[in-house]
Write an enzyme that holds these catalytic residues in place. Structure first.
Site, PDB file in Angstrom:
ATOM      1  N   LYS A  14       1.074   4.150  -2.800  1.00  7.58           N
ATOM      2  CA  LYS A  14       0.678   5.511  -2.427  1.00  7.58           C
ATOM      3  C   LYS A  14       1.787   6.520  -2.712  1.00  7.58           C
ATOM      4  CE  LYS A  14      -3.567   5.125  -0.947  1.00  7.58           C
ATOM      5  NZ  LYS A  14      -4.623   5.559  -1.872  1.00  7.58           N
ATOM      6  N   TYR A  59       0.836  -1.206   0.000  1.00 11.14           N
ATOM      7  CA  TYR A  59       0.000   0.000   0.000  1.00 11.14           C
ATOM      8  C   TYR A  59       0.876   1.264   0.000  1.00 11.14           C
ATOM      9  CZ  TYR A  59      -3.751   3.033   1.923  1.00 11.14           C
ATOM     10  OH  TYR A  59      -4.669   4.027   2.159  1.00 11.14           O
TER      11      TYR A  59
HETATM   12  P1  NAI Z   1     -13.423   2.870   1.684  1.00  6.64           P
HETATM   13  O1  NAI Z   1     -13.052   1.430   1.684  1.00  6.64           O
HETATM   14  O2  NAI Z   1     -14.497   3.330   2.593  1.00  6.64           O
HETATM   15  O3  NAI Z   1     -13.803   3.336   0.198  1.00  6.64           O
HETATM   16  C1  NAI Z   1     -13.059   2.950  -0.920  1.00  6.64           C
HETATM   17  C2  NAI Z   1     -14.012   2.744  -2.073  1.00  6.64           C
HETATM   18  O4  NAI Z   1     -13.240   2.412  -3.239  1.00  6.64           O
HETATM   19  C3  NAI Z   1     -14.996   1.609  -1.851  1.00  6.64           C
HETATM   20  O5  NAI Z   1     -16.319   2.067  -2.017  1.00  6.64           O
HETATM   21  C4  NAI Z   1     -14.627   0.575  -2.904  1.00  6.64           C
HETATM   22  O6  NAI Z   1     -15.737  -0.167  -3.409  1.00  6.64           O
HETATM   23  C5  NAI Z   1     -13.973   1.425  -3.965  1.00  6.64           C
HETATM   24  N1  NAI Z   1     -13.052   0.672  -4.812  1.00  6.64           N
HETATM   25  C6  NAI Z   1     -12.093  -0.197  -4.411  1.00  6.64           C
HETATM   26  N2  NAI Z   1     -11.475  -0.730  -5.465  1.00  6.64           N
HETATM   27  C7  NAI Z   1     -12.026  -0.168  -6.570  1.00  6.64           C
HETATM   28  C8  NAI Z   1     -11.771  -0.295  -7.948  1.00  6.64           C
HETATM   29  N3  NAI Z   1     -10.835  -1.141  -8.422  1.00  6.64           N
HETATM   30  N4  NAI Z   1     -12.505   0.458  -8.810  1.00  6.64           N
HETATM   31  C9  NAI Z   1     -13.458   1.304  -8.343  1.00  6.64           C
HETATM   32  N5  NAI Z   1     -13.757   1.436  -7.045  1.00  6.64           N
HETATM   33  C10 NAI Z   1     -13.037   0.716  -6.157  1.00  6.64           C
HETATM   34  O7  NAI Z   1     -12.061   3.668   1.979  1.00  6.64           O
HETATM   35  P2  NAI Z   1     -11.792   5.190   2.418  1.00  6.64           P
HETATM   36  O8  NAI Z   1     -11.268   5.172   3.788  1.00  6.64           O
HETATM   37  O9  NAI Z   1     -12.935   6.053   2.077  1.00  6.64           O
HETATM   38  O10 NAI Z   1     -10.543   5.524   1.459  1.00  6.64           O
HETATM   39  C11 NAI Z   1     -10.612   6.350   0.316  1.00  6.64           C
HETATM   40  C12 NAI Z   1      -9.195   6.586  -0.174  1.00  6.64           C
HETATM   41  O11 NAI Z   1      -8.432   7.234   0.834  1.00  6.64           O
HETATM   42  C13 NAI Z   1      -8.451   5.294  -0.517  1.00  6.64           C
HETATM   43  O12 NAI Z   1      -7.613   5.527  -1.641  1.00  6.64           O
HETATM   44  C14 NAI Z   1      -7.589   5.071   0.706  1.00  6.64           C
HETATM   45  O13 NAI Z   1      -6.463   4.290   0.420  1.00  6.64           O
HETATM   46  C15 NAI Z   1      -7.253   6.502   1.070  1.00  6.64           C
HETATM   47  N6  NAI Z   1      -6.831   6.677   2.445  1.00  6.64           N
HETATM   48  C16 NAI Z   1      -7.735   6.500   3.479  1.00  6.64           C
HETATM   49  C17 NAI Z   1      -7.307   6.697   4.765  1.00  6.64           C
HETATM   50  C18 NAI Z   1      -8.230   6.589   5.925  1.00  6.64           C
HETATM   51  O14 NAI Z   1      -7.807   6.943   7.040  1.00  6.64           O
HETATM   52  N7  NAI Z   1      -9.461   6.151   5.747  1.00  6.64           N
HETATM   53  C19 NAI Z   1      -5.887   7.006   5.082  1.00  6.64           C
HETATM   54  C20 NAI Z   1      -5.082   7.231   3.926  1.00  6.64           C
HETATM   55  C21 NAI Z   1      -5.547   7.046   2.669  1.00  6.64           C
END
Ligand code: NAI
Length: 302
Positions: free
Chosen positions: A170, A166
């Site tokens: 990133k 990851y």
């Molecule tokens: P989440 O798991 O709630 O949402 C991620 C969404 O991306 C999900 O709805 C999923 O279905 C969708 N997804 C996954 N693979 C996909 C694909 N191949 N094509 C289309 N859609 C896809 O996660 P969250 O927490 O909202 O994260 C959003 C972004 O922020 C991600 O990139 C995550 O890595 C990043 N992030 C989040 C952090 C946190 O504290 N929650 C920390 C650092 C980064």
């Protein structure tokens, strides 16, 4: 002060079916953008697929008086990326804003990580950003305007146990941004990277329960939307945030020192004897591009 609006703008948010991406999509919709809500509807580790995730957010936007269309493609293939951008162009005629947000996790300590866990995570975050951003930039160039966000993580910027796959993906996004910002700057395309932190299904088992409210994903939305606004001039920058805190993170070089005159070989011992000075970053500078590093190379300049 005039309110920032996105009237007439077409925005794509990937992974907008829940979590942080959903917040971006809803607020873009409220502020007048036509939104492509992309989501494959997978579980946290990338398995499964469920179109209702994107549909629900489209419904919410429309109910609030906004305009939105769903897309269920994976960001991780070129065909998916083209379809996502195609949905925006076919439905609304153009693309102004792209927020690359979709993401999954497959955490494992480095020595236990499998090839599959490595590939899946790199494919969604790093390759996914390429697959969606390339067709989006093509469309943006035609209009001489664009705002793009890459979603990095402090896990990539600084490290986090169990997240080599990851973290690599990133920080790789910062690498894409650093070069792409140079290649598209003349088209008024601004590209920035954010490192959000939020309570979502990705972090519920990492953060203590009292973080649920304080780490509301909403807090990431205003920064991302500002960077996507027409008035934003910043490009090529990294912003970390969470719980209402926002700050810029950057890569710097220290002054270092020149050994020799570029006419004689340098010995390993000279490095050892000067290691402290070479490692010192008290006097630090940022660089617009790789060319900046030549500024230090005294013998080259003299
Ligand atoms: P989440 O798991 O709630 O949402 C991620 C969404 O991306 C999900 O709805 C999923 O279905 C969708 N997804 C996954 N693979 C996909 C694909 N191949 N094509 C289309 N859609 C896809 O996660 P969250 O927490 O909202 O994260 C959003 C972004 O922020 C991600 O990139 C995550 O890595 C990043 N992030 C989040 C952090 C946190 O504290 N929650 C920390 C650092 C980064």
């Amino acid at each position: 002060m005039e309110k920032i609006n996105f009237n007439g703008r077409v925005a794509i948010v990937t992974g907008a079916g829940q979590g942080i991406g959903r917040m971006y999509a809803l607020e873009l919709g409220r502020r007048g953008a036509k939104v492509v809500v992309n989501d494959l509807g997978v579980s946290r580790d990338g398995s499964g697929a469920d179109s209702s995730a994107a549909d629900k957010v489209v419904e919410e936007i429309v109910k609030a008086g906004g305009q939105a269309v769903a897309n269920y493609d994976s960001v991780a293939t070129m065909a998916g990326g083209k379809n996502i951008v195609g949905t925006a162009v076919d439905t609304y005629g153009k693309v102004d804003i792209l927020i690359n947000n979709a993401g999954i996790v497959r955490d494992k300590s480095f020595m236990k990580m499998t090839e599959e866990e490595w590939d899946l995570v790199i494919n969604v975050h790093l390759k996914g950003a390429f697959c969606v951003t390339q067709p989006a930039v093509r469309a943006m160039k035609e209009n001489g305007y664009g705002r793009i966000i890459f979603t990095a993580s402090t896990s990539g910027l600084y490290g986090n146990f169990g997240q080599t796959n990851y973290g690599a993906a990133k920080l790789g996004l910062v690498g894409i941004m650093n070069t792409l910002k140079l290649e598209v700057s003349k088209y008024d395309i601004k590209i920035n990277t954010i490192a959000p932190t939020a309570w979502s299904r990705m972090t519920t088992d990492i953060f203590p329960p009292e973080f649920e409210d304080k780490m509301n994903p909403q807090f990431n939305e205003p920064m991302a939307l500002y960077l996507c606004s027409q008035e934003n001039r910043a490009t090529g920058q990294i912003y970390a945030m969470g719980a209402g805190w926002y700050g810029r993170t950057t890569i710097v070089s220290g002054d270092g020192l020149c050994l020799g005159n570029a006419k004689r070989a340098i010995s390993v011992e000279e490095i050892r004897d000067n290691f402290e000075k070479i490692s010192d970053v008290e006097n630090k500078r940022e660089h617009e591009s790789a060319l900046g590093i030549f500024e230090y190379m005294g013998p080259l300049l003299s």
